[in-house]
Write a protein that holds these residues in place. Structure first.
Motif, PDB file in Angstrom:
ATOM      1  N   CYS A 327       0.837  -1.213   0.000  1.00 49.03           N
ATOM      2  CA  CYS A 327       0.000   0.000   0.000  1.00 49.03           C
ATOM      3  C   CYS A 327       0.866   1.255   0.000  1.00 49.03           C
ATOM      4  O   CYS A 327       0.580   2.225  -0.706  1.00 49.03           O
ATOM      5  N   ALA A 328       1.938   1.231   0.802  1.00 48.91           N
ATOM      6  CA  ALA A 328       2.822   2.396   0.880  1.00 48.91           C
ATOM      7  C   ALA A 328       3.508   2.660  -0.453  1.00 48.91           C
ATOM      8  O   ALA A 328       3.654   3.817  -0.881  1.00 48.91           O
ATOM      9  N   ILE A 329       3.933   1.594  -1.128  1.00 48.53           N
ATOM     10  CA  ILE A 329       4.552   1.754  -2.451  1.00 48.53           C
ATOM     11  C   ILE A 329       3.543   2.354  -3.418  1.00 48.53           C
ATOM     12  O   ILE A 329       3.833   3.310  -4.151  1.00 48.53           O
ATOM     13  N   ASP A 330       2.338   1.791  -3.422  1.00 48.58           N
ATOM     14  CA  ASP A 330       1.300   2.217  -4.352  1.00 48.58           C
ATOM     15  C   ASP A 330       0.839   3.637  -4.078  1.00 48.58           C
ATOM     16  O   ASP A 330       0.488   4.379  -5.004  1.00 48.58           O
ATOM     17  N   GLU A 331       0.851   4.048  -2.808  1.00 41.16           N
ATOM     18  CA  GLU A 331       0.341   5.362  -2.415  1.00 41.16           C
ATOM     19  C   GLU A 331       1.454   6.390  -2.212  1.00 41.16           C
ATOM     20  O   GLU A 331       1.189   7.508  -1.766  1.00 41.16           O
ATOM     21  N   HIS A 332       2.680   6.012  -2.511  1.00 41.23           N
ATOM     22  CA  HIS A 332       3.832   6.915  -2.458  1.00 41.23           C
ATOM     23  C   HIS A 332       3.977   7.568  -1.074  1.00 41.23           C
ATOM     24  O   HIS A 332       4.070   8.792  -0.933  1.00 41.23           O
ATOM     25  N   ARG A 333       4.013   6.726  -0.045  1.00 38.05           N
ATOM     26  CA  ARG A 333       4.194   7.189   1.334  1.00 38.05           C
ATOM     27  C   ARG A 333       5.055   6.172   2.070  1.00 38.05           C
ATOM     28  O   ARG A 333       5.380   5.105   1.552  1.00 38.05           O
ATOM     29  N   GLU A 334       5.413   6.526   3.280  1.00 38.94           N
ATOM     30  CA  GLU A 334       6.177   5.593   4.097  1.00 38.94           C
ATOM     31  C   GLU A 334       5.239   4.556   4.724  1.00 38.94           C
ATOM     32  O   GLU A 334       4.137   4.914   5.157  1.00 38.94           O
ATOM     33  N   PRO A 335       5.642   3.301   4.777  1.00 43.55           N
ATOM     34  CA  PRO A 335       4.797   2.292   5.423  1.00 43.55           C
ATOM     35  C   PRO A 335       4.753   2.478   6.928  1.00 43.55           C
ATOM     36  O   PRO A 335       5.701   2.989   7.534  1.00 43.55           O
ATOM     37  N   GLU A 336       3.629   2.083   7.522  1.00 39.28           N
ATOM     38  CA  GLU A 336       3.501   2.175   8.968  1.00 39.28           C
ATOM     39  C   GLU A 336       4.586   1.360   9.664  1.00 39.28           C
ATOM     40  O   GLU A 336       5.050   1.714  10.740  1.00 39.28           O
ATOM     41  N   ASN A 337       4.982   0.251   9.050  1.00 40.84           N
ATOM     42  CA  ASN A 337       6.054  -0.585   9.592  1.00 40.84           C
ATOM     43  C   ASN A 337       7.388  -0.268   8.925  1.00 40.84           C
ATOM     44  O   ASN A 337       8.255  -1.139   8.786  1.00 40.84           O
ATOM     45  N   GLY A 338       7.553   0.973   8.516  1.00 36.95           N
ATOM     46  CA  GLY A 338       8.798   1.391   7.884  1.00 36.95           C
ATOM     47  C   GLY A 338       9.985   1.273   8.826  1.00 36.95           C
ATOM     48  O   GLY A 338       9.855   1.363  10.049  1.00 36.95           O
ATOM     49  N   ALA A 339      11.156   1.072   8.257  1.00 39.86           N
ATOM     50  CA  ALA A 339      12.356   0.868   9.067  1.00 39.86           C
ATOM     51  C   ALA A 339      12.670   2.080   9.932  1.00 39.86           C
ATOM     52  O   ALA A 339      13.138   1.931  11.069  1.00 39.86           O
ATOM     53  N   GLY A 340      12.441   3.282   9.412  1.00 37.64           N
ATOM     54  CA  GLY A 340      12.697   4.474  10.212  1.00 37.64           C
ATOM     55  C   GLY A 340      11.844   4.500  11.463  1.00 37.64           C
ATOM     56  O   GLY A 340      12.319   4.843  12.551  1.00 37.64           O
ATOM     57  N   GLU A 341      10.571   4.134  11.325  1.00 38.46           N
ATOM     58  CA  GLU A 341       9.676   4.061  12.477  1.00 38.46           C
ATOM     59  C   GLU A 341      10.097   2.932  13.402  1.00 38.46           C
ATOM     60  O   GLU A 341      10.049   3.052  14.635  1.00 38.46           O
ATOM     61  N   ASN A 342      10.518   1.807  12.826  1.00 35.53           N
ATOM     62  CA  ASN A 342      10.903   0.652  13.644  1.00 35.53           C
ATOM     63  C   ASN A 342      12.135   0.928  14.494  1.00 35.53           C
ATOM     64  O   ASN A 342      12.314   0.297  15.545  1.00 35.53           O
ATOM     65  N   LEU A 343      12.962   1.870  14.091  1.00 28.96           N
ATOM     66  CA  LEU A 343      14.132   2.203  14.899  1.00 28.96           C
ATOM     67  C   LEU A 343      13.736   2.730  16.280  1.00 28.96           C
ATOM     68  O   LEU A 343      14.484   2.566  17.245  1.00 28.96           O
ATOM     69  N   LYS A 344      12.556   3.344  16.380  1.00 21.88           N
ATOM     70  CA  LYS A 344      12.083   3.799  17.694  1.00 21.88           C
ATOM     71  C   LYS A 344      11.820   2.601  18.604  1.00 21.88           C
ATOM     72  O   LYS A 344      12.194   2.602  19.789  1.00 21.88           O
ATOM     73  N   SER A 345      11.180   1.573  18.056  1.00 18.00           N
ATOM     74  CA  SER A 345      10.930   0.362  18.838  1.00 18.00           C
ATOM     75  C   SER A 345      12.231  -0.302  19.246  1.00 18.00           C
ATOM     76  O   SER A 345      12.374  -0.799  20.378  1.00 18.00           O
ATOM     77  N   LEU A 346      13.202  -0.313  18.332  1.00 19.55           N
ATOM     78  CA  LEU A 346      14.499  -0.905  18.648  1.00 19.55           C
ATOM     79  C   LEU A 346      15.239  -0.091  19.705  1.00 19.55           C
ATOM     80  O   LEU A 346      15.897  -0.659  20.586  1.00 19.55           O
ATOM     81  N   ALA A 347      15.137   1.238  19.629  1.00 14.74           N
ATOM     82  CA  ALA A 347      15.789   2.077  20.639  1.00 14.74           C
ATOM     83  C   ALA A 347      15.217   1.776  22.023  1.00 14.74           C
ATOM     84  O   ALA A 347      15.959   1.711  23.020  1.00 14.74           O
ATOM     85  N   PHE A 348      13.908   1.584  22.113  1.00 13.27           N
ATOM     86  CA  PHE A 348      13.246   1.201  23.357  1.00 13.27           C
ATOM     87  C   PHE A 348      13.792  -0.146  23.841  1.00 13.27           C
ATOM     88  O   PHE A 348      14.215  -0.297  24.993  1.00 13.27           O
ATOM     89  N   CYS A 349      13.807  -1.121  22.936  1.00 11.24           N
ATOM     90  CA  CYS A 349      14.292  -2.455  23.274  1.00 11.24           C
ATOM     91  C   CYS A 349      15.756  -2.448  23.696  1.00 11.24           C
ATOM     92  O   CYS A 349      16.124  -3.039  24.716  1.00 11.24           O
ATOM     93  N   PHE A 350      16.598  -1.769  22.943  1.00  8.45           N
ATOM     94  CA  PHE A 350      18.036  -1.762  23.237  1.00  8.45           C
ATOM     95  C   PHE A 350      18.325  -1.087  24.578  1.00  8.45           C
ATOM     96  O   PHE A 350      19.256  -1.473  25.295  1.00  8.45           O
ATOM     97  N   ALA A 351      17.538  -0.062  24.916  1.00  8.17           N
ATOM     98  CA  ALA A 351      17.705   0.570  26.226  1.00  8.17           C
ATOM     99  C   ALA A 351      17.403  -0.444  27.330  1.00  8.17           C
ATOM    100  O   ALA A 351      18.084  -0.483  28.365  1.00  8.17           O
ATOM    101  N   ALA A 352      16.379  -1.269  27.122  1.00  9.11           N
ATOM    102  CA  ALA A 352      16.050  -2.311  28.099  1.00  9.11           C
ATOM    103  C   ALA A 352      17.177  -3.331  28.214  1.00  9.11           C
ATOM    104  O   ALA A 352      17.517  -3.772  29.324  1.00  9.11           O
ATOM    105  N   LEU A 353      17.777  -3.698  27.114  1.00  5.89           N
ATOM    106  CA  LEU A 353      18.879  -4.667  27.154  1.00  5.89           C
ATOM    107  C   LEU A 353      20.072  -4.105  27.916  1.00  5.89           C
ATOM    108  O   LEU A 353      20.691  -4.810  28.733  1.00  5.89           O
ATOM    109  N   ARG A 354      20.390  -2.834  27.659  1.00  5.10           N
ATOM    110  CA  ARG A 354      21.514  -2.222  28.365  1.00  5.10           C
ATOM    111  C   ARG A 354      21.214  -2.142  29.863  1.00  5.10           C
ATOM    112  O   ARG A 354      22.088  -2.388  30.697  1.00  5.10           O
ATOM    113  N   SER A 355      19.980  -1.812  30.191  1.00  4.87           N
ATOM    114  CA  SER A 355      19.606  -1.727  31.597  1.00  4.87           C
ATOM    115  C   SER A 355      19.703  -3.088  32.272  1.00  4.87           C
ATOM    116  O   SER A 355      20.208  -3.203  33.394  1.00  4.87           O
ATOM    117  N   ALA A 356      19.227  -4.127  31.613  1.00  8.61           N
ATOM    118  CA  ALA A 356      19.293  -5.470  32.186  1.00  8.61           C
ATOM    119  C   ALA A 356      20.734  -5.904  32.412  1.00  8.61           C
ATOM    120  O   ALA A 356      21.041  -6.629  33.357  1.00  8.61           O
TER     121      ALA A 356
END
Length: 366
Positions: A327-356
């Motif tokens: 849909c994102a390709i067809d509609e010329h927009r970023e996907p909701e699960n785009g890698a740039g957005e996913n980096l926020k989830s990874l930053a959250f996760c990686f902070a938890a790993l460092r804390s643990a």
């Protein structure tokens, strides 16, 4: 207050009188683009690829090339799902194949970065298996490369399209519970199936591999906001023989909100999964013995709404990640699960790993 005062009950009585009301109609099922059906190339035919291919076949998508380093494994997947697909051991044949516009890369993280980079350089749209990367710097570089080449880069965070998470996210976006005040995930399940597999060698099996779905769910429910700090702990369970700790907990304050997660991963009897998203105007609650039988309730001043959800995590989840990319390709927009957005989830996760690892709170670094 006297012991005879029942007006407040110290908050122990709970809200037991909610009337049943009609559930709002929300768009939560995967949506395919109108008419756009590109050819797909698959690189990697490990266990998870079965669910990718099953989803694509049900969506009516064409997988034209299937690649794996072991030819027999690629042939097996092709015979099972796409017998007319070209089979190869060389990923470069996938990228060179005429008509291939989208490449789905399902290999392990250590192999995936180079394959993603090659696909982006070849100007192919990419769906990456999760976790997208193991360090944020590499992820940011790949996001920049995708933008420079004019292609989309998305991540297979399939939990976003699990029916209960997808409906809850749609309810939050529709403003049905107001601004989110707290999110609590409580999981009591059996992850011992990973014993003796490569997963058992992962130090942070629970938080990094399994828990990434909940870090991603929290980030999406919080509209992309990241917590100020993250405190996490990982412990071994009494009597456990597996290598990684199977008990984990996370606490993440936002200043005006709080996210908590609890994972107990060696529960063989009485399993349960629960998610509670509390807002200013209402609360969303999802419960079930497993992740394929979740039941959702929306509690507001009007009463309790119980949507009748269709599908399940494995069916909708794997359909949703690819459908959203298309849909994102067809509609010329970023996907909701785009890698740039996913980096926020990874930053959250990686902070938890460092804390643990160090035993003190750590801030997301994105």
């Amino acid at each position: 207050m006297s012991t005879n005062d029942t007006t407040s009950g110290y908050g122990l009585a709970g809200d037991t009188g909610a009337a049943l009301v009609a559930a709002p109609e929300l768009a939560y099922l995967p949506r395919m683009p109108v008419g756009y059906r590109p050819k797909i190339g698959l690189i990697g035919t490990g266990g998870i690829s079965e669910y990718h291919l099953r989803a694509y076949r049900k969506l009516g998508l064409e997988v034209a090339v299937i690649c794996n380093r072991t030819l027999e494994k690629a042939q097996q997947r092709a015979a099972e799902f796409y017998p007319d697909a070209v089979v190869t051991t060389d990923y470069r044949e996938v990228l060179a194949h005429p008509g291939i516009e989208v490449v789905d890369i399902t290999t392990h993280p250590e192999e995936r970065v180079g394959l993603i980079e090659a696909a982006l350089e070849a100007e192919r749209h990419v769906l990456s298996q999760k976790p997208f990367v193991t360090d944020l710097g590499t992820g940011e570089r790949l996001v920049r490369l995708a933008r420079a080449r004019g292609v989309k880069l998305a991540v297979n965070q399939n939990g976003r399209w699990a029916p209960h998470f997808s409906w809850m996210r749609a309810a939050v976006r529709a403003g049905l519970i107001g601004r989110v005040r707290s999110i609590d995930f409580s999981l009591h399940y059996d992850h011992s199936w990973t014993a003796g597999t490569p997963f058992e060698e992962l130090k942070h099996l629970i938080l990094a591999d399994y828990g990434i779905h909940w870090f991603d769910a929290a980030t999406s429910l919080m509209s992309g906001r990241l917590p100020h700090t993250v405190f996490a702990t990982v412990n071994r369970a009494v009597g456990q023989t597996m290598k990684p700790g199977m008990l984990a907990a996370v606490m993440a304050p936002y200043g005006d909100a709080l996210v908590t997660m609890n994972f107990s991963a060696l529960v063989k009897h009485g399993q349960s999964h629960r998610a509670v998203v509390a807002g200013e105007k209402g609360t969303l609650v999802s419960t079930g013995t497993g992740l394929l039988d979740q039941r959702v309730s929306l509690f507001t001043e009007a009463g309790e709404a119980r949507p009748q959800l269709q599908g399940d995590w494995f069916e909708n989840g794997f359909q949703g990640t690819m459908a959203e990319l298309l849909c994102a390709i067809d509609e010329h927009r970023e996907p909701e699960n785009g890698a740039g957005e996913n980096l926020k989830s990874l930053a959250f996760c990686f902070a938890a790993l460092r804390s643990a690892d160090v035993g003190v709170p750590r801030a997301p670094l994105l």
